[in-house]
Design a protein around this motif. Structure first.
Motif, PDB file in Angstrom:
ATOM      1  N   GLN A 169       7.905 -44.745  12.248  1.00  0.00           N
ATOM      2  CA  GLN A 169       8.488 -43.906  11.198  1.00  0.00           C
ATOM      3  C   GLN A 169       8.122 -44.419   9.812  1.00  0.00           C
ATOM      4  O   GLN A 169       7.768 -43.647   8.912  1.00  0.00           O
ATOM      5  CB  GLN A 169      10.008 -43.878  11.355  1.00  0.00           C
ATOM      6  CG  GLN A 169      10.704 -42.940  10.370  1.00  0.00           C
ATOM      7  CD  GLN A 169      10.260 -41.496  10.516  1.00  0.00           C
ATOM      8  OE1 GLN A 169      10.281 -40.960  11.624  1.00  0.00           O
ATOM      9  NE2 GLN A 169       9.840 -40.881   9.434  1.00  0.00           N
ATOM     10  N   LYS A 170       8.208 -45.738   9.613  1.00  0.00           N
ATOM     11  CA  LYS A 170       7.871 -46.317   8.313  1.00  0.00           C
ATOM     12  C   LYS A 170       6.408 -46.085   7.966  1.00  0.00           C
ATOM     13  O   LYS A 170       6.067 -45.803   6.816  1.00  0.00           O
ATOM     14  CB  LYS A 170       8.191 -47.816   8.306  1.00  0.00           C
ATOM     15  CG  LYS A 170       9.676 -48.126   8.250  1.00  0.00           C
ATOM     16  CD  LYS A 170       9.926 -49.624   8.197  1.00  0.00           C
ATOM     17  CE  LYS A 170      11.414 -49.934   8.106  1.00  0.00           C
ATOM     18  NZ  LYS A 170      11.664 -51.400   8.073  1.00  0.00           N
ATOM     19  N   ALA A 171       5.544 -46.221   8.974  1.00  0.00           N
ATOM     20  CA  ALA A 171       4.116 -46.004   8.744  1.00  0.00           C
ATOM     21  C   ALA A 171       3.854 -44.552   8.358  1.00  0.00           C
ATOM     22  O   ALA A 171       3.053 -44.265   7.460  1.00  0.00           O
ATOM     23  CB  ALA A 171       3.326 -46.378   9.996  1.00  0.00           C
ATOM     24  N   ALA A 172       4.542 -43.624   9.027  1.00  0.00           N
ATOM     25  CA  ALA A 172       4.368 -42.202   8.722  1.00  0.00           C
ATOM     26  C   ALA A 172       4.881 -41.881   7.321  1.00  0.00           C
ATOM     27  O   ALA A 172       4.255 -41.132   6.567  1.00  0.00           O
ATOM     28  CB  ALA A 172       5.102 -41.359   9.762  1.00  0.00           C
ATOM     29  N   ASP A 173       6.029 -42.469   6.969  1.00  0.00           N
ATOM     30  CA  ASP A 173       6.595 -42.234   5.636  1.00  0.00           C
ATOM     31  C   ASP A 173       5.686 -42.792   4.546  1.00  0.00           C
ATOM     32  O   ASP A 173       5.491 -42.162   3.503  1.00  0.00           O
ATOM     33  CB  ASP A 173       7.979 -42.887   5.529  1.00  0.00           C
ATOM     34  CG  ASP A 173       9.012 -42.200   6.404  1.00  0.00           C
ATOM     35  OD1 ASP A 173       8.744 -41.074   6.857  1.00  0.00           O
ATOM     36  OD2 ASP A 173      10.079 -42.793   6.652  1.00  0.00           O
ATOM     37  N   GLU A 174       5.123 -43.972   4.788  1.00  0.00           N
ATOM     38  CA  GLU A 174       4.251 -44.593   3.798  1.00  0.00           C
ATOM     39  C   GLU A 174       2.979 -43.781   3.614  1.00  0.00           C
ATOM     40  O   GLU A 174       2.510 -43.579   2.497  1.00  0.00           O
ATOM     41  CB  GLU A 174       3.897 -46.016   4.249  1.00  0.00           C
ATOM     42  CG  GLU A 174       2.944 -46.767   3.330  1.00  0.00           C
ATOM     43  CD  GLU A 174       3.527 -47.032   1.955  1.00  0.00           C
ATOM     44  OE1 GLU A 174       2.753 -47.412   1.045  1.00  0.00           O
ATOM     45  OE2 GLU A 174       4.757 -46.862   1.769  1.00  0.00           O
ATOM     46  N   ARG A 175       2.432 -43.289   4.707  1.00  0.00           N
ATOM     47  CA  ARG A 175       1.210 -42.487   4.618  1.00  0.00           C
ATOM     48  C   ARG A 175       1.487 -41.172   3.876  1.00  0.00           C
ATOM     49  O   ARG A 175       0.684 -40.733   3.055  1.00  0.00           O
ATOM     50  CB  ARG A 175       0.678 -42.186   6.017  1.00  0.00           C
ATOM     51  CG  ARG A 175      -0.639 -41.408   6.014  1.00  0.00           C
ATOM     52  CD  ARG A 175      -1.208 -41.305   7.421  1.00  0.00           C
ATOM     53  NE  ARG A 175      -2.495 -40.634   7.391  1.00  0.00           N
ATOM     54  CZ  ARG A 175      -2.656 -39.314   7.415  1.00  0.00           C
ATOM     55  NH1 ARG A 175      -1.593 -38.545   7.448  1.00  0.00           N
ATOM     56  NH2 ARG A 175      -3.858 -38.777   7.402  1.00  0.00           N
ATOM     57  N   ALA A 176       2.663 -40.565   4.156  1.00  0.00           N
ATOM     58  CA  ALA A 176       3.033 -39.324   3.473  1.00  0.00           C
ATOM     59  C   ALA A 176       3.203 -39.556   1.978  1.00  0.00           C
ATOM     60  O   ALA A 176       2.808 -38.728   1.153  1.00  0.00           O
ATOM     61  CB  ALA A 176       4.326 -38.767   4.072  1.00  0.00           C
ATOM     62  N   ARG A 177       3.768 -40.713   1.631  1.00  0.00           N
ATOM     63  CA  ARG A 177       3.960 -41.036   0.215  1.00  0.00           C
ATOM     64  C   ARG A 177       2.618 -41.216  -0.487  1.00  0.00           C
ATOM     65  O   ARG A 177       2.400 -40.704  -1.592  1.00  0.00           O
ATOM     66  CB  ARG A 177       4.787 -42.317   0.077  1.00  0.00           C
ATOM     67  CG  ARG A 177       5.090 -42.703  -1.368  1.00  0.00           C
ATOM     68  CD  ARG A 177       5.809 -44.042  -1.429  1.00  0.00           C
ATOM     69  NE  ARG A 177       4.952 -45.123  -1.002  1.00  0.00           N
ATOM     70  CZ  ARG A 177       4.030 -45.699  -1.793  1.00  0.00           C
ATOM     71  NH1 ARG A 177       3.841 -45.260  -3.034  1.00  0.00           N
ATOM     72  NH2 ARG A 177       3.290 -46.698  -1.334  1.00  0.00           N
ATOM     73  N   LEU A 178       1.704 -41.924   0.155  1.00  0.00           N
ATOM     74  CA  LEU A 178       0.389 -42.152  -0.441  1.00  0.00           C
ATOM     75  C   LEU A 178      -0.376 -40.839  -0.590  1.00  0.00           C
ATOM     76  O   LEU A 178      -1.084 -40.635  -1.579  1.00  0.00           O
ATOM     77  CB  LEU A 178      -0.402 -43.143   0.417  1.00  0.00           C
ATOM     78  CG  LEU A 178       0.117 -44.583   0.446  1.00  0.00           C
ATOM     79  CD1 LEU A 178      -0.691 -45.423   1.420  1.00  0.00           C
ATOM     80  CD2 LEU A 178       0.066 -45.201  -0.946  1.00  0.00           C
ATOM     81  N   GLU A 179      -0.227 -39.964   0.394  1.00  0.00           N
ATOM     82  CA  GLU A 179      -0.904 -38.663   0.311  1.00  0.00           C
ATOM     83  C   GLU A 179      -0.345 -37.848  -0.847  1.00  0.00           C
ATOM     84  O   GLU A 179      -1.086 -37.205  -1.582  1.00  0.00           O
ATOM     85  CB  GLU A 179      -0.729 -37.900   1.625  1.00  0.00           C
ATOM     86  CG  GLU A 179      -1.610 -38.409   2.757  1.00  0.00           C
ATOM     87  CD  GLU A 179      -1.458 -37.567   4.014  1.00  0.00           C
ATOM     88  OE1 GLU A 179      -0.399 -36.932   4.174  1.00  0.00           O
ATOM     89  OE2 GLU A 179      -2.378 -37.547   4.830  1.00  0.00           O
TER      90      GLU A 179
END
Length: 223
Positions: A169-179
């Motif tokens: 979940q954290k990895a997905a959230d971080e990737r979404a934030r960077l995008e």
């Protein structure tokens, strides 16, 4: 535990504005110098600091204030916390049976295949391995790559389902934030796990011999 209130200057501001306590009493309770308290009262110190009521946050009682107001030599005592928060025990390392430790590369391969967005540093901490090993498995340069069988790290006992879900979940959230911020590194277009798996299956299928052509050639050969 400290015997002084949280945010002492803000507490002092409130006591100055709302009680008849002396500067010495306020200074003693807040852990400040009497001259500093006087400066707060004069507006020379802590300008713009909003007062905090020590009664509402359970650091002082109204009875304690009244007792101090009646006797300038009395020194107020910080109220004891009504709720004691237990100290968190240091998380112990998860014990992995020796017979299962050899399965760690399979657990790494499972995460790399199913959750490629999880960074190596997180996988390293989650499974107790090195970034070099993870990178080798990602790039298929691991010494045993040909024999690796991706296996769920939870089933193998390397981590809990909760820890794995949190990491994903954290990895997905971080990737979404960077995008969203346009900061995703160029080329970092991670494919969903099902796409990655499909690509691998397609690659294996394309490398297999075309049996229809083999039998067609066999049928057309001269006796």
């Amino acid at each position: 535990m400290s015997d002084k209130p949280l945010m002492p200057k803000a507490t002092a501001v409130w006591l100055i504005d709302n009680t008849a306590l002396t500067f010495d009493q306020i200074a003693d309770f807040c852990g400040l110098h009497p001259l500093e308290v006087k400066g707060i009262a004069d507006g020379d110190v802590a300008q713009g600091v909003r007062g905090i009521n020590p009664i509402t946050n359970d650091q002082l009682t109204r009875e304690e204030i009244e007792k101090a107001e009646a006797d300038e030599n009395y020194r107020m005592k910080l109220s004891k916390k009504k709720v004691v928060v237990p100290e968190l025990k240091k998380k112990q390392k998860r014990y992995i049976p020796t017979s299962r430790r050899q399965e760690r590369p399979n657990a790494i391969a499972w995460i790399v295949r199913n959750h490629p967005e999880v960074p190596d540093r997180v996988i390293s901490k989650l499974l107790g391995t090195t970034k070099q090993t993870i990178q080798a498995i990602r790039e298929k340069t691991h010494w045993n790559s040909a024999n690796l069988e991706p296996m769920d790290p939870v089933t193998l006992g390397f981590c809990t389902q909760f820890d794995l879900d949190m990491a994903v979940q954290k990895a997905a959230d971080e990737r979404a934030r960077l995008e969203a911020e346009g900061k995703l590194p160029e080329g970092a277009t991670l494919q969903p796990a099902e796409d990655t798996t499909a690509a691998e299956e397609e690659e294996e299928t394309s490398s297999a011999p075309d049996l229809d052509k083999v039998f067609a050639n066999f049928g057309s050969s001269d006796d």
